[in-house]
Scaffold this active site. Sequence first.
Site: not given
Lengths: 196, 310
Positions: A46-48, A78, A107, A137, A180, A182
């Site tokens: 997601g967005e860390s 991630c 990142r 990303r 990922h 998943e």
Amino acid sequence: MKVGVLALQGAFAAHLGALEQVGASAVEVRTESQLADVDRLIVPGGESTTISMMLERSALVEPLRAFVRSGRPVFGTCAGAILLSSRIVGGRSDQLCFGALPLSASRNAFGRQRESFEADLAVRGLDDGDFHAVFIRAPRLEVIEPDPPGVDRPTVEVLAEIDGSPALVRSGAVMCATFHPELGGDTRVHSMFCEM
Amino acid sequence: MAESPSSASEASAGGPTAGRETGTQLVKRGLAEMLKGGVIMDVVTPEQARVAEDAGAVAVMALERVPADIRTDGGVARMSDPIMIEGIQEAVTIPVMAKARIGHFVEAQILEALGVDYVDESEVLSPADEAHHIDKWAFTVPFVCGATNLGEALRRISEGACMIRSKGEAGTGNVIEAVRHLRSITGDIRRITQADSAELFEWAKRLQAPLPLVQEIAETGSLPVPLFCAGGLATPADAALAMQLGAEAVFVGSGIFKSADPSPRAKAIVEATTHFRDADMLAKVSRGLGAPMTGIGMDDLDQTFADRGW
């Protein structure tokens, strides 16, 4: 065994789907009481920066630290790997990391979305063929000296690499992936985590 | 085509770079997965982008004017100046999206060249083509498109869109149209899961959508790509409403920076989107946010953006 997926933001739904496929009982975790109720935890992508802020605003920072310290298995993918590392490069100054593994995470080290990619990885421990991994990303990991030095910690085992950097690592009860697992339908890495 | 970063191209021969692919459906839809449960905020300056990131936005949408101003100013609304987009890319670490006009594939090519993370082929800008949307398969950068109903959503997906958002009625601060679009999309998905195989042909005809996508929905019970909500959201309660109605993330446009006090409102909307089923939490974050944007009733609109696109 109940597996929690931190569901503050990110790819939690895809992880729940993968866990269901490997026959694990999986639940969303958004509160301290939900975290207390699970035996292992996935910190998803997601967005860390967002996940870090939402951990603070949801009063989950200390409970998550305690969870990691308790030795219950934790898997970060991630953004999750960034949160579990010990040092963040290219992050916000107020961004949290939990130091679960002696890793430095840079990142977006592979570039922007345009440069996001799929690649086949040879994964140690998965003998039945390469793992088709999706990097979005993605961060780049580097194994660093534990801080403080000389602290007796289990060594970091690198299970897969991308461009000479660790893509999947394991140490003690903690696993981190820069890709990922998943996404893409191959559930072998989730099985590996559930069997840890 | 995407350029590879030097580090990627220098990897050892026969290493894991063999068979590496960029711009695949999995990679494009994957970023949409990463944005789930989050808030994507419209910003017009690097300062606003920083306020959005500080509040916990998962991405920002870089544009020249927020929809409320586009409505007031009139005239032709176009892609933003690259200088403005680059300034926003430098200001934040989260993904940066930008809008191209419907059918304006050259604006999209420019946005891709700038390294924008998602292109929104948006009805908020003035359409450039009255018959054709962009062929989104031709791009490495992923696209999000608006839809008012399931047929429109599936047509956009067949053109290569990797994320669908409700159109709502941008710039109004009025959530009623977004609710209508979400209910229409999720309601038809539920009905399709009840249909038998013969009825699926009729559904494809009625929706003017490709049969294989209709059959996929019948099997999975969900849209093939993530479904987000946009258009008219102004409060934490609006965001939670969209999430409870089946949206997987929300876009907030004018609702933040046209309110009296943007920063606390932006934070509250982020928290409401995460804890969307927790009424106690929603009550807590909704307190004392100052005046929301004034908003417009649908009967008072001179122009509806949602009718743009086909």
